[in-house]
Design an enzyme around this catalytic site. Sequence first.
Site: not given
Lengths: 93, 116, 195
Positions: C103, C107-108
């Site tokens: 990501c 910060s997926c």
Amino acid sequence: MARINDVGGLQGFGPIDTADDTEPFHADWEARVFALNSALIAGKVYNLDEFRDAIESMAPADYLAASYYERWFFAIRTLLERKGVIEAGELDV
Amino acid sequence: MSDRFSAGARVRTVHHDPPHHTRLPRYARGKRGTVVEPEGRALLADRNAQGRGDAPLEQVYAVSFPARELWGEGDHDVVLDLFESYLEDDDPGDRAEAAAAPGTSRAQTGGKDGKP
Amino acid sequence: MTGGHTDADISRRVRRLETLLEDRGIVAGAALDETLDAFLSGASPANGARVVARAWTDADFRTRLLADGTSAVAELGLSAGGVQPQRLRVVENTPDTHNVVVCTLCSCYPVRLLGPSPSWYKSEAYRSRVVREPRAVLEEFGVRLPDATRITVWDSTSETRYMVLPMRPSGTSHLDEPALARLVPRNALIGTAVL
């Protein structure tokens, strides 16, 4: 122009520290920040896109210097102040 | 409401520079890619981030870009999840021009290795 | 952003914020504890490994998993996790193709299936480089792919979360599902390890 979070393809961050760090939190306050943010989003005080927007709006030097959950705490404070839930300086006692 | 693009469609990302939150990273702006699949609708993040409750629901597409289109070199692909309003039809006229230009990588998109 | 503040300063401010929000009826301390407990007990790479082992041993499940990850993992009582519903897309490694997930914008990550994300996944170094030079990045993780292997990098820029289905190692035909699951490290689910 883009924001400091938009790092795809940016040079200069160096090698990756591939150490397998699986501790979810490194201090108790990080866990509380995580839980507070979940509750505030679930309670519709703000939404996830507003939260991301608030992190991205950090001054670039601050963003890079901050730890992951410091960024979260900054975003939570920013949004709660903007929405009048808390006042600026109210946490500094 | 039907989806504007289907799997395999050639698209081009908008070349925008909005003064607000967006989920189109700078490295993928103004680039040509191929739709992998529609993902389902979501509230347009650019508007939802402004917290006014007026964000439209938009289709999101997985779109694949060859590394050469993004970086001028490389043999990998990068797939991003992009809102419909980030995408335009890739005009066939432009494409013919690009294909004729040396050093471009149009031939790599949508081929057998283009995308799962 | 902390301007030289110590951990103790932040810790005090966070406690103060929690107290203020409780006093104002916006959050409840007990609910926060429950959220944390659910996160810590429910998010684990063992979940993702279980999904992989099932896919290796049940061809029909594998087909469903690749077609509609969200529904397939729901059969096992699982989801991608997160604070709002997320679609899960499982991408399959083959002898010709390798997948890796990132990501770049934040910060997926499918936290319920992969457990709390490692620090490197959230680092600027990983986020900036893997979309640009995945081969070099993978080598830093000790992964050397054949030149002919095509790499696809999945940059999760919306509400889909990605998980890699690694290739089943040879010589494992005698293993049952739980034993297979134990072979799958978290990084294999992100694409920064191969088996």
